[in-house]
Enzyme design. Structure first.
Site, PDB file in Angstrom:
ATOM      1  N   GLY A   7      -3.619   0.760   1.098  1.00 51.63           N
ATOM      2  CA  GLY A   7      -4.854   0.356   0.746  1.00 51.63           C
ATOM      3  C   GLY A   7      -5.241  -1.061   1.170  1.00 51.63           C
ATOM      4  CD  GLU A  60       3.023   6.522   1.233  1.00 52.58           C
ATOM      5  OE1 GLU A  60       2.245   7.194   1.374  1.00 52.58           O
ATOM      6  OE2 GLU A  60       3.253   5.709   0.468  1.00 52.58           O
ATOM      7  CB  SER A  77      -4.982   3.183   5.304  1.00 55.10           C
ATOM      8  OG  SER A  77      -4.903   2.004   4.801  1.00 55.10           O
ATOM      9  CD  GLU A 107       1.060   1.305  -4.518  1.00 54.55           C
ATOM     10  OE1 GLU A 107       0.358   1.972  -5.527  1.00 54.55           O
ATOM     11  OE2 GLU A 107       0.319   0.660  -4.103  1.00 54.55           O
ATOM     12  CE  LYS A 146      -1.615   4.523  -4.091  1.00 48.54           C
ATOM     13  NZ  LYS A 146      -1.448   3.398  -2.875  1.00 48.54           N
ATOM     14  CG  HIS A 151       4.567   5.027  -3.843  1.00 46.34           C
ATOM     15  ND1 HIS A 151       3.251   3.365  -4.060  1.00 46.34           N
ATOM     16  CD2 HIS A 151       3.428   5.662  -2.734  1.00 46.34           C
ATOM     17  CE1 HIS A 151       2.622   3.615  -3.108  1.00 46.34           C
ATOM     18  NE2 HIS A 151       2.646   4.671  -2.708  1.00 46.34           N
ATOM     19  CG  ASN A 207      -0.449   8.126  -4.672  1.00 46.14           C
ATOM     20  OD1 ASN A 207      -0.073   8.333  -6.307  1.00 46.14           O
ATOM     21  ND2 ASN A 207       0.230   7.728  -4.762  1.00 46.14           N
TER      22      ASN A 207
HETATM   23  P1  PGA Z   1      -3.684   4.125   0.731  1.00 45.64           P
HETATM   24  O1  PGA Z   1      -2.116   5.163  -0.117  1.00 45.64           O
HETATM   25  O2  PGA Z   1      -3.980   5.730   1.439  1.00 45.64           O
HETATM   26  O3  PGA Z   1      -4.507   3.828  -0.660  1.00 45.64           O
HETATM   27  O4  PGA Z   1      -3.296   3.472   1.667  1.00 45.64           O
HETATM   28  C1  PGA Z   1      -0.901   5.557   0.295  1.00 45.64           C
HETATM   29  C2  PGA Z   1      -0.047   5.741  -0.646  1.00 45.64           C
HETATM   30  O5  PGA Z   1       0.361   4.524  -1.577  1.00 45.64           O
HETATM   31  O6  PGA Z   1       0.287   6.376  -1.014  1.00 45.64           O
END
Ligand code: PGA
Length: 250
Positions: free
Chosen positions: A173, A167, A212, A97, A11, A95, A9
């Site tokens: 992140g 998640e 992460s 976000e 982003k 997601h 992903n």
């Molecule tokens: P990350 O994000 O691996 O940077 O923690 C995962 C995600 O949001 O899909």
């Protein structure tokens, strides 16, 4: 046996040059995929380029979001049929976000899930709790509520052609990964909850872990019985790191 899936992903990251370089690096380094399915989800505007770069390659293409409507007066939106047309197989919906920064409700996420399937895409439905929800001990209630919104609208059958990604928001992140045991407990809970509706669908469903994931922690996460791969953010922006995660799933 559920085939492992590793999806990147990207982003809000990338450029035309980066899309060429990153996909080129992934294809160069992939060799045989070792039985793992691999997908990348660049920003909308880079999908056509990514699609052309991936022609004849074993890597699938996905988008990061989709409109709940198929066409019409919805300024700024992109529909599932449009995503199909530019080569998408997957689309991420719900997601954290989108839920937390853009106010997407469980109901809207469920409608996006439905729109994705209607348009011939495979939705990757993200679920997961905030840090305060984990601390309050309501992780299972939160994940159940997010799943139930989709079950209520679409029914269990819809999960026969979908992917779920657990998640935990506190792990996204932040460099703070859920332990394999913490992740496995929620993955097993998700499968159990769906098993009550349809055992075969629950058994076949791929449940990815995201938050992460890196080359160095992927193998122990993917070794858990209910973890069927990963949804990778930051580490999917470097070909070598992403490939290490793909190998860990093999
Ligand atoms: P990350 O994000 O691996 O940077 O923690 C995962 C995600 O949001 O899909």
């Amino acid at each position: 046996m559920r085939q492992k899936l590793v999806a990147g992903n990207w982003k809000l990251n990338g450029s035309l040059a980066m899309t060429r370089e990153l996909i080129g690096g992934i294809l160069d380094g992939m060799g045989s995929s070792g039985g793992v399915e691999v997908a990348v989800c660049p920003p909308y505007v880079y999908l056509p380029l990514a699609h052309s770069l991936l022609e004849n390659a074993a890597v699938r293409l996905g988008a990061q979001d989709v409109c709940d409507q198929d066409s019409g007066a919805f300024t700024g939106e992109v529909s599932a049929p449009m995503l199909r047309e530019v080569g998408c197989h997957y689309v991420i919906v719900g997601h954290s976000e989108r839920r937390n920064l853009y106010g997407e409700s469980d109901e809207l996420v469920a409608r996006k899930f439905a729109a994705a399937r209607r348009g011939g895409l495979v939705p990757i439905l993200c679920v997961g709790e905030l840090l305060e929800e984990r601390e309050q001990g309501v992780t299972e209630q939160v994940v159940a509520r997010q799943l139930d919104a989709v079950l209520d609208l679409e029914g269990i059958g819809a999960f026969g052609d979908a992917v779920v990604a657990y998640e935990p928001v506190w792990a996204i992140g932040t460099g703070k990964t859920a332990t394999p045991e913490q992740a496995e407990a929620v993955h097993a809970f998700i499968r159990e909850r769906l098993r009550a509706h349809d055992p075969a669908v629950a058994e076949g469903l791929r449940i990815l872990y995201g938050g992460s994931v890196k080359g160095s922690n992927a193998a122990e996460l993917f070794a858990q019985p209910n973890i069927d791969g990963g949804l990778i953010g930051g580490a999917s922006l470097q070909a070598e790191e992403f490939l290490a995660i793909c190998r860990a799933a093999g």
